[in-house]
Scaffold this motif. Structure first.
Motif, mmCIF file in Angstrom:
data_model
loop_
_atom_site.group_PDB
_atom_site.id
_atom_site.type_symbol
_atom_site.label_atom_id
_atom_site.label_comp_id
_atom_site.label_asym_id
_atom_site.label_seq_id
_atom_site.Cartn_x
_atom_site.Cartn_y
_atom_site.Cartn_z
ATOM 1 N N GLU A 317 0.854 -1.191 0.000
ATOM 2 C CA GLU A 317 0.000 0.000 0.000
ATOM 3 C C GLU A 317 0.893 1.246 0.000
ATOM 4 O O GLU A 317 1.710 1.428 0.898
ATOM 5 N N VAL A 318 0.734 2.063 -1.006
ATOM 6 C CA VAL A 318 1.505 3.312 -1.130
ATOM 7 C C VAL A 318 0.518 4.464 -1.048
ATOM 8 O O VAL A 318 -0.483 4.492 -1.778
ATOM 9 N N ALA A 319 0.787 5.412 -0.159
ATOM 10 C CA ALA A 319 -0.141 6.534 0.036
ATOM 11 C C ALA A 319 0.632 7.846 0.131
ATOM 12 O O ALA A 319 1.534 7.992 0.960
ATOM 13 N N GLY A 320 0.286 8.800 -0.736
ATOM 14 C CA GLY A 320 0.876 10.139 -0.682
ATOM 15 C C GLY A 320 2.383 10.167 -0.850
ATOM 16 O O GLY A 320 3.042 11.080 -0.343
ATOM 17 N N THR A 382 3.513 7.230 2.961
ATOM 18 C CA THR A 382 3.674 5.963 3.665
ATOM 19 C C THR A 382 3.752 4.818 2.668
ATOM 20 O O THR A 382 3.138 4.861 1.596
ATOM 21 N N VAL A 383 4.533 3.805 3.040
ATOM 22 C CA VAL A 383 4.640 2.574 2.260
ATOM 23 C C VAL A 383 4.466 1.417 3.235
ATOM 24 O O VAL A 383 5.285 1.224 4.126
ATOM 25 N N ARG A 384 3.390 0.658 3.076
ATOM 26 C CA ARG A 384 3.142 -0.501 3.928
ATOM 27 C C ARG A 384 3.296 -1.766 3.096
ATOM 28 O O ARG A 384 2.642 -1.929 2.069
ATOM 29 N N PHE A 385 4.192 -2.662 3.563
ATOM 30 C CA PHE A 385 4.461 -3.913 2.860
ATOM 31 C C PHE A 385 4.199 -5.073 3.820
ATOM 32 O O PHE A 385 4.780 -5.141 4.904
ATOM 33 N N GLU A 386 3.298 -5.952 3.419
ATOM 34 C CA GLU A 386 2.901 -7.083 4.261
ATOM 35 C C GLU A 386 2.542 -6.609 5.680
ATOM 36 O O GLU A 386 2.902 -7.214 6.681
ATOM 37 N N GLY A 387 1.858 -5.447 5.739
ATOM 38 C CA GLY A 387 1.399 -4.899 7.005
ATOM 39 C C GLY A 387 2.410 -4.068 7.762
ATOM 40 O O GLY A 387 2.076 -3.453 8.780
ATOM 41 N N GLN A 388 3.677 -3.998 7.285
ATOM 42 C CA GLN A 388 4.716 -3.245 7.986
ATOM 43 C C GLN A 388 4.901 -1.874 7.345
ATOM 44 O O GLN A 388 4.928 -1.757 6.117
ATOM 45 N N ALA A 400 16.198 -7.010 5.882
ATOM 46 C CA ALA A 400 15.392 -8.226 6.025
ATOM 47 C C ALA A 400 14.162 -8.165 5.129
ATOM 48 O O ALA A 400 13.774 -9.154 4.505
ATOM 49 N N VAL A 401 13.533 -6.992 5.059
ATOM 50 C CA VAL A 401 12.326 -6.825 4.242
ATOM 51 C C VAL A 401 12.647 -6.985 2.760
ATOM 52 O O VAL A 401 11.863 -7.570 1.995
ATOM 53 N N ARG A 402 13.815 -6.505 2.346
ATOM 54 C CA ARG A 402 14.157 -6.509 0.913
ATOM 55 C C ARG A 402 14.363 -7.917 0.361
ATOM 56 O O ARG A 402 14.449 -8.089 -0.858
ATOM 57 N N ARG A 403 14.463 -8.899 1.254
ATOM 58 C CA ARG A 403 14.477 -10.272 0.750
ATOM 59 C C ARG A 403 13.137 -10.601 0.098
ATOM 60 O O ARG A 403 13.078 -11.335 -0.889
ATOM 61 N N ARG A 404 12.060 -10.053 0.658
ATOM 62 C CA ARG A 404 10.724 -10.324 0.137
ATOM 63 C C ARG A 404 10.247 -9.260 -0.854
ATOM 64 O O ARG A 404 9.226 -9.430 -1.510
ATOM 65 N N LEU A 405 10.976 -8.156 -0.927
ATOM 66 C CA LEU A 405 10.615 -7.033 -1.800
ATOM 67 C C LEU A 405 11.836 -6.712 -2.652
ATOM 68 O O LEU A 405 12.731 -5.972 -2.246
#
Length: 617
Positions: A317-320, A382-388, A400-405
């Motif tokens: 989710e990307v907002a603004g 804001t950028v929310r990835f897998e709820g984070q 750690a997140v960039r493994r999935r993104l």
């Protein structure tokens, strides 16, 4: 517009006869261009087409005598207006390069000097080959910047190559090649990194120079739409040999060689999916697989991809999202303004969904992708990835997140370490993240290479030993190594020839079906976007101006900019070659704004189911 071949003089501008180029590999000579012959007449455009690795670029380098003498050998005859280029001393050949023959190379970042400003590099060519003064050369360079549609040319003249997007760098290379008004222009994939509107202008610019100074063009490309738009004759190469040569109209209407027929089958055509709501795979194209001499094509209509679940929570989710870069000026280099690269961008992405982000180079689509991964720091949003919430993450948490993104970058050569074999480049993230070790990691590397159309033994080679398209496939393999859930693909197939492009797109769609992968697919190739995307977002000057289901946006565009983009897409049919309206003379709007500037209030208005268009006010 007539597609007849221009009348060629008794003595053509360029004559290539019996060209054979070989390289020393492991103590033995390997022939990569074998007995190739063709002529190019005055004001004529000859397109040389074929897969990456077919010998197109090596043919061009041989004409320019840029094959290294230490391990390369050129045989045959290459004549420029009757002068044998292979017999010229190197000092005279240096005058020919850039003067009589201009060349646009495939990868602009490796062709531009990173420590010199782009303006200096254009004016240097003018001073060297046209004997201009510094002041006159700078004025002419600025005029060329305007011609190739570099916005805010006067300011950007003094900037360095790394500050330009891939498409902008290619425009600089085109300006350098055209600066000396050459007799022959060799264009090696000159519009690959450009969006369709700029591509249309560059093709028109080349045509104008042909009319004005009688320039001939050797146009190397894998874009058959461009071939249909610009070529008088077409030379088709396969495995280093010329397999067919014909006028463009005849070749598209009735190709004779099996390879040419298969090549044309693989060409994506905008509008071919009209009436289909969902993406569809390309026909199964594999021109490299041996079945006899050539590969095979299964032209049966493949099953459409599954519709992603629109009811579930978005994975991204990307907002603004807003990203700005400071612009320094004045005596003390203070910040006097900002480049508004991304301005109030919002969208969602669900598992198994592909959202395509399209627009002109410099519109902010690559910066949007980098901002999501925080490779550049956003100013707001804001950028929310897998709820984070990624905006609150530390550097360690981001790793750690960039493994999935994961992200596939636009410039494959700049993304690979030239001192590492590709096997080591693929193996490193697999081992570091604990996915596999030892022999298991090696098997994973071999599997990844095969999945993107390469061989397991390619793991032992270095990046410089691959073509541009092959390097891009390696980057795709590396991005898949960590089994991501979201892949940001920044022009991931723009450097690939049509058959490999089809295979990679099919591969991405298969992986999406198997693993539920979500793609943010950044591209200027709208025909490919039509194939792969579920939804399309169109960007202009950092803003999303239209977003919605793929069929709604491409079949019924509502924003004037979207309409202009789609109308500029070249059609792979010479009989539909457009009458152009001449070069644009209006100045491109600049994304640079003074301090304190605020964008004009606007909002996205729903014009159809999930189809939104930006309106001012």
């Amino acid at each position: 517009m007539s597609t007849a071949i221009p009348e060629t003089a008794a003595s053509p501008v360029l004559r290539v006869a019996g060209l054979r180029t070989s390289f020393r590999v492991g103590g033995a000579w390997k022939t990569v261009v074998d007995d190739v012959s063709f002529d190019i007449g005055a004001r004529e455009t000859v397109a040389v087409v074929g897969e990456s690795g077919s010998g197109k670029s090596v043919t061009a380098l041989s004409i320019m005598r840029l094959v290294p003498e230490a391990n390369g050998r050129i045989e045959g005859r290459i004549e420029l207006e009757g002068t044998d280029l292979l017999a010229l001393p190197e000092e005279r050949m240096r005058d020919v390069r850039g003067g009589d023959i201009g060349m646009i190379f495939q990868e602009p970042m490796t062709s531009l000097n990173p420590v010199l400003t782009v303006g200096f590099q254009v004016s240097e060519a003018l001073r060297r080959h046209r004997g201009m003064s510094v002041a006159d050369a700078d004025r002419e360079a600025l005029r060329l910047f305007d011609l190739v549609r570099i916005p805010d040319a006067a300011r950007r003249f003094a900037e360095f190559p790394h500050t330009f997007s891939g498409g902008m760098r290619q425009r600089v290379m085109i300006a350098i090649a055209l600066a000396c008004r050459p007799k022959l222009l060799i264009a090696d994939e000159p519009t690959t990194a450009l969006d369709v509107t700029i591509q249309a202008q560059i093709l028109e610019l080349i045509r104008e120079l042909q009319r004005e100074i009688g320039m001939s063009v050797m146009f190397i490309t894998h874009d058959m739409g461009v071939v249909a738009e610009i070529a008088d004759r077409v030379v088709v190469m396969f495995r280093g040999e010329k397999v067919e040569e014909a006028p463009a109209a005849r070749l598209f209407a009735s190709p004779e060689h099996p390879y040419t027929r298969q090549l044309l089958t693989a060409v994506p055509k905008l509008g071919s999916l009209r009436g289909h709501d969902m993406p569809r795979r390309f026909p199964n194209v594999d021109l490299r697989r041996a079945e006899g001499e050539l590969g095979v094509i299964d032209a049966s209509a493949p099953e459409p991809a599954d519709e992603p679940d629109r009811r579930g929570a978005p994975i991204l989710e990307v907002a603004g999202l807003t990203t700005r870069f400071p612009v320094a000026g004045g005596l003390f280099g203070r910040t006097v303004g900002h480049v508004h690269a991304v301005e109030d961008v919002s969208f969602t992405l669900r598992a198994g969904e592909t959202l395509a982000l399209v627009g002109e180079s410099g519109c902010g689509k690559s910066t949007t992708g980098r901002s999501i991964l925080r490779l550049v720091e956003p100013a707001a949003g804001t950028v929310r990835f897998e709820g984070q919430d990624l905006m609150t993450h530390s550097k360690a948490e981001l790793r750690a997140v960039r493994r999935r993104l994961q992200m596939i970058f636009q410039d494959p050569y700049g993304s690979l370490n030239p001192r590492k074999t590709v096997g080591a480049a693929l193996r490193e993230p697999i081992v570091v993240h604990g996915i596999a070790e030892g022999a298991a990691a090696d098997r994973r590397v071999a599997e990844l290479l095969q999945r993107v159309g390469l061989e397991p033994d390619h793991a032992l080679r270095f990046p410089h030993e691959f073509s541009g398209g092959q390097r891009q496939r390696i980057c795709i393999a590396r991005s898949l190594a960590l089994q991501p859930s979201v892949l940001v693909a920044d022009e991931s197939v723009s450097a690939l020839d049509v058959s490999i492009k089809a295979q990679v797109i099919n591969l991405m769609m298969e992986l999406q079906a198997e693993m539920g992968l979500a793609y943010l697919f950044i591209s200027h190739d709208i025909a490919v976007v039509e194939r792969i995307s579920h939804r399309v977002a169109v960007m202009y000057l950092g803003e999303i101006v239209e977003i919605g289901p793929r069929a709604a946006v491409l079949d019924n565009p509502q924003h004037p900019y979207t309409q202009r983009l789609i109308s500029a897409v070249p059609v792979p049919d010479p009989s539909l070659r457009r009458q152009r309206g001449g070069l644009m003379t209006d100045e491109i709007k600049s994304p640079v704004r003074p301090l304190g500037w605020a964008p004009e209030p606007s909002r996205l208005v729903e014009v159809g189911p999930e189809h939104f268009v930006r309106r001012v006010g």
